[in-house]
Design a protein around this motif. Structure first.
Motif, short mmCIF file in Angstrom:
data_model
loop_
_atom_site.label_atom_id
_atom_site.label_comp_id
_atom_site.label_asym_id
_atom_site.label_seq_id
_atom_site.Cartn_x
_atom_site.Cartn_y
_atom_site.Cartn_z
N PRO A 9 0.73 -1.29 -0.13
CA PRO A 9 -0.01 -0.12 0.07
C PRO A 9 0.90 1.33 -0.06
O PRO A 9 0.33 2.36 -0.40
N ARG A 10 2.10 1.33 0.28
CA ARG A 10 3.05 2.45 0.37
C ARG A 10 3.75 2.68 -0.60
O ARG A 10 4.55 3.53 -0.81
N LEU A 11 3.66 1.84 -1.68
CA LEU A 11 4.48 1.82 -3.01
C LEU A 11 3.64 2.04 -4.23
O LEU A 11 2.80 1.09 -4.26
N ARG A 12 3.65 3.24 -4.99
CA ARG A 12 3.00 3.37 -6.05
C ARG A 12 3.84 3.55 -7.19
O ARG A 12 5.01 4.07 -7.20
N CYS A 13 3.35 3.30 -8.05
CA CYS A 13 3.82 3.28 -9.68
C CYS A 13 2.96 3.49 -10.83
O CYS A 13 1.79 3.15 -10.79
N LEU A 34 7.40 6.02 -2.72
CA LEU A 34 7.55 5.21 -1.59
C LEU A 34 7.09 6.13 -0.39
O LEU A 34 7.75 7.19 -0.12
N GLU A 35 6.23 5.47 0.64
CA GLU A 35 6.02 6.28 1.63
C GLU A 35 6.47 5.21 2.82
O GLU A 35 5.87 4.19 3.20
N ALA A 36 7.25 5.57 3.54
CA ALA A 36 7.83 5.07 4.80
C ALA A 36 8.15 3.45 4.31
O ALA A 36 7.38 2.65 4.97
N CYS A 37 8.58 3.11 3.43
CA CYS A 37 8.80 1.52 3.12
C CYS A 37 9.88 1.44 2.15
O CYS A 37 10.93 2.23 1.79
N TYR A 83 15.76 -0.02 -2.26
CA TYR A 83 15.61 1.23 -2.51
C TYR A 83 14.63 1.43 -1.24
O TYR A 83 13.68 0.97 -0.91
N TRP A 84 14.93 2.52 -0.32
CA TRP A 84 13.81 2.92 0.86
C TRP A 84 13.80 4.45 1.18
O TRP A 84 14.86 5.33 0.81
N ALA A 85 12.52 4.80 1.33
CA ALA A 85 12.53 6.09 1.77
C ALA A 85 11.78 5.95 3.20
O ALA A 85 10.94 5.44 3.77
N PRO A 86 12.52 6.57 4.15
CA PRO A 86 12.39 6.65 5.74
C PRO A 86 11.06 7.44 5.96
O PRO A 86 10.30 6.95 6.69
N PHE A 107 11.31 -10.01 -5.38
CA PHE A 107 10.55 -8.97 -4.94
C PHE A 107 10.75 -9.22 -3.52
O PHE A 107 10.25 -10.08 -2.92
N VAL A 108 10.88 -7.65 -2.72
CA VAL A 108 10.66 -8.01 -1.24
C VAL A 108 10.17 -6.44 -1.01
O VAL A 108 10.76 -5.49 -1.44
N TYR A 109 8.98 -6.42 -0.13
CA TYR A 109 8.48 -5.09 0.05
C TYR A 109 8.24 -5.16 1.58
O TYR A 109 7.96 -5.91 2.35
N ARG A 110 8.62 -3.98 2.31
CA ARG A 110 8.59 -3.87 3.86
C ARG A 110 8.29 -2.44 4.16
O ARG A 110 8.52 -1.44 3.48
N GLU A 111 7.45 -2.17 5.26
CA GLU A 111 7.00 -0.99 5.58
C GLU A 111 8.02 -0.49 6.92
O GLU A 111 8.50 -1.46 7.32
N ILE A 112 8.48 0.66 7.01
CA ILE A 112 9.35 1.14 7.84
C ILE A 112 8.62 1.60 8.85
O ILE A 112 7.68 2.42 8.80
#
Length: 112
Positions: A9-13, A34-37, A83-86, A107-112
């Motif tokens: 949900p916090r990654l848009r393209c 990217l929003e905190a992810c 790639y990450w955006a705090p 592919f790996v996705y994580r929320e920060i």
């Protein structure tokens, strides 16, 4: 329109020129937010990120760079890019040619 998947949900393209499907011999241009992810993957092509807003961290081959608006970073083909955006990042991404048609993977996705 920026698209997102329910599991990210916090990654848009938004792909601007074309979808990265199969084989291509030109460049593909897209916009990402990217929003905190964080996002990690391996591409069979080069990927260059140009940061428009926020702060983006890019790691590949054991080296990390921190991008501010106007900065860019490249991840070479067949390398893991993380790639990450705090907080937030919006960037334009350029995929280089993919003459073999190989697919991206790991592919790996994580929320920060």
């Amino acid at each position: 329109m920026m698209t997102t998947k329910t599991d990210r949900p916090r990654l848009r393209c938004r792909f601007i020129t074309s979808q990265p499907i199969g084989q291509w011999d030109d460049f593909i241009l897209s916009e990402w937010e990217l929003e905190a992810c964080e996002w990690e993957d391996v591409h069979p092509h080069t990927e260059t990120n140009y940061l428009l807003e926020g702060e983006l961290h890019v790691e590949s081959d054991g080296e990390t760079v921190i991008l501010k608006p106007g900065d860019s970073a490249r991840v070479n083909a067949d390398r893991t890019g993380r790639y990450w955006a705090p907080v937030y990042a919006r960037m334009v991404t350029i995929y280089g040619p993919n003459p073999t048609g190989a697919e991206s993977h790991s592919f790996v996705y994580r929320e920060i």
